[in-house]
Write an enzyme that holds these catalytic residues in place. Structure first.
Site, PDB file in Angstrom:
ATOM      1  N   ASN A  28       1.008  -1.172   0.083  1.00 33.47           N
ATOM      2  CA  ASN A  28      -0.103  -0.205   0.052  1.00 33.47           C
ATOM      3  C   ASN A  28       0.811   1.165  -0.028  1.00 33.47           C
ATOM      4  OD1 ASN A  28      -2.469   1.852   1.912  1.00 33.47           O
ATOM      5  ND2 ASN A  28      -2.775   0.961  -0.382  1.00 33.47           N
ATOM      6  N   LEU A  29       1.830   1.227  -0.983  1.00 33.79           N
ATOM      7  CA  LEU A  29       2.796   2.128  -1.122  1.00 33.79           C
ATOM      8  C   LEU A  29       2.445   3.748  -1.107  1.00 33.79           C
ATOM      9  CD1 LEU A  29       5.482   0.061  -2.939  1.00 33.79           C
ATOM     10  CD2 LEU A  29       4.869   0.291  -0.443  1.00 33.79           C
ATOM     11  N   GLY A  32       5.778   8.331   0.771  1.00 34.96           N
ATOM     12  CA  GLY A  32       6.930   8.155   1.902  1.00 34.96           C
ATOM     13  C   GLY A  32       7.685   7.023   1.673  1.00 34.96           C
ATOM     14  N   HIS A  33       7.144   5.827   1.134  1.00 35.18           N
ATOM     15  CA  HIS A  33       7.760   4.588   1.022  1.00 35.18           C
ATOM     16  C   HIS A  33       8.806   4.946  -0.303  1.00 35.18           C
ATOM     17  CE1 HIS A  33       4.015   2.523   2.593  1.00 35.18           C
ATOM     18  NE2 HIS A  33       5.022   2.072   3.185  1.00 35.18           N
ATOM     19  N   LYS A 145       9.572   7.589  10.785  1.00 36.25           N
ATOM     20  CA  LYS A 145       8.131   7.871  11.282  1.00 36.25           C
ATOM     21  C   LYS A 145       7.671   6.546  12.569  1.00 36.25           C
ATOM     22  CE  LYS A 145       3.332   7.627  10.115  1.00 36.25           C
ATOM     23  NZ  LYS A 145       2.954   6.197  10.500  1.00 36.25           N
ATOM     24  N   SER A 181       0.970   7.591   5.718  1.00 37.70           N
ATOM     25  CA  SER A 181       0.869   6.246   6.361  1.00 37.70           C
ATOM     26  C   SER A 181      -0.084   5.554   5.563  1.00 37.70           C
ATOM     27  CB  SER A 181       0.534   6.451   7.654  1.00 37.70           C
ATOM     28  OG  SER A 181       0.035   5.229   8.111  1.00 37.70           O
ATOM     29  N   SER A 182      -0.075   4.223   5.469  1.00 35.55           N
ATOM     30  CA  SER A 182      -0.876   3.467   4.886  1.00 35.55           C
ATOM     31  C   SER A 182      -2.084   3.482   5.503  1.00 35.55           C
ATOM     32  CB  SER A 182      -0.412   2.086   4.633  1.00 35.55           C
ATOM     33  OG  SER A 182       0.764   1.852   4.081  1.00 35.55           O
TER      34      SER A 182
END
Ligand code: PAF
Length: 274
Positions: A28-29, A32-33, A145, A181-182
């Site tokens: 679930n990118l 941030g990823h 995070k 965030s996911s």
């Protein structure tokens, strides 16, 4: 981008690839990823990402079943980010038999997030060790995070003499400050509008400490009261030492302010270094 789910296939694919840098994820990118993938490139020749929603790190009443699984979209994003190899094991690949051997982090696993998510860091440390054994990276990137997670993994890697450099990646935020965030996808429209309050309060605590306020308990309580008043349910707002997440002894050592709080059913975490 090559995609492998079987461990032997992954190992063959990673032979003679130079310095391997690894970014583990649960999919679930978001941006941030992708920023972690870009940072990874600076630390080696081959960037390997993984997607695996790790059952071991979820409590019985947590969101393992509803955790968003968006594999095809994730693959497109990783390919566009220039990731070389994706390791996407199934549960049968990674846990072909019930996992009975665990990595047990020390006391740090029972404070802050660990207090509210018993067993979480044990599950994280165990799967990360297993993923490290599969990928055998020279370096690995984890987002700041998840500050406590990063610390658990740094300490584990050092104490178990794993020959892996751990890199901390900066948190990416939306324009209003909310950390990506996911789990943000669970927020309703009204909750999404309210969510940046958490980061604003962390900033206020940081500014107060920088201004010389030494009563960190007072700052924590005031932030929790403001969250309560806005309808949040807070697990903790805590000022801690960066080095070991212990309570601060004065304001000289570098500090970090961490928080976990729930908006509706969505638990958000964030932190800011002082
Ligand atoms: O931070 C995460 O996404 C997970 O905790 C990790 C490190 C991929 C382990 O499952």
């Amino acid at each position: 981008m090559q995609i492998h789910s079987a461990i032997p296939d992954l190992r063959s694919a990673l032979k003679n690839r130079g310095r391997v840098v690894f970014v583990p994820t649960m999919g679930n990118l978001h941006a941030g990823h992708i920023s972690l993938m870009e940072q990874a490139r600076a630390h080696g020749d081959t960037v390997v990402a993984s997607i695996f929603v790790n059952r071991l790190q979820f409590g019985p009443n947590e969101d393992f079943d509803k955790y968003p699984r968006t594999f095809q979209a994730d693959c497109d994003k990783l390919a566009a980010a220039g990731v070389d190899v994706l390791f996407a094991p199934t549960e049968a690949d990674l846990y072909p038999e019930p996992q009975e051997y665990f990595i047990e982090p020390p006391g740090i696993q029972n404070v802050l997030d660990g207090e509210f998510r018993p067993g979480h860091f044990r599950g994280v440390a165990t799967v990360v060790t297993k993923l490290f054994n599969c990928v055998q990276p020279d370096a690995a990137v984890f987002g700041k995070k998840d500050y406590q997670q990063l610390m658990v993994i740094r300490n584990m890697t050092r104490q178990l003499a794993m020959p892996i450099t751990i890199v901390g990646g900066e948190t990416v935020r939306a324009a209003d400050g909310l950390a990506l965030s996911s789990r943000n996808g669970y927020l309703s429209e009204a909750e999404r509008a309210e969510a940046p309050r958490l980061y604003r309060l962390l900033n206020e605590i940081r500014d107060a400490i920088r201004g010389g306020e030494a009563d960190t308990i007072k700052l924590e309580k005031s932030a929790i009261a403001q969250l309560d008043a806005a309808g949040w349910k807070t697990d903790y707002v805590a000022v801690r030492q960066q080095s070991d997440l212990a309570m601060p002894q004065g304001l000289d050592a570098p500090l970090v302010v961490l928080a976990a709080s729930r908006l509706g059913t969505t638990r958000l975490i964030d932190n800011i270094e002082v």
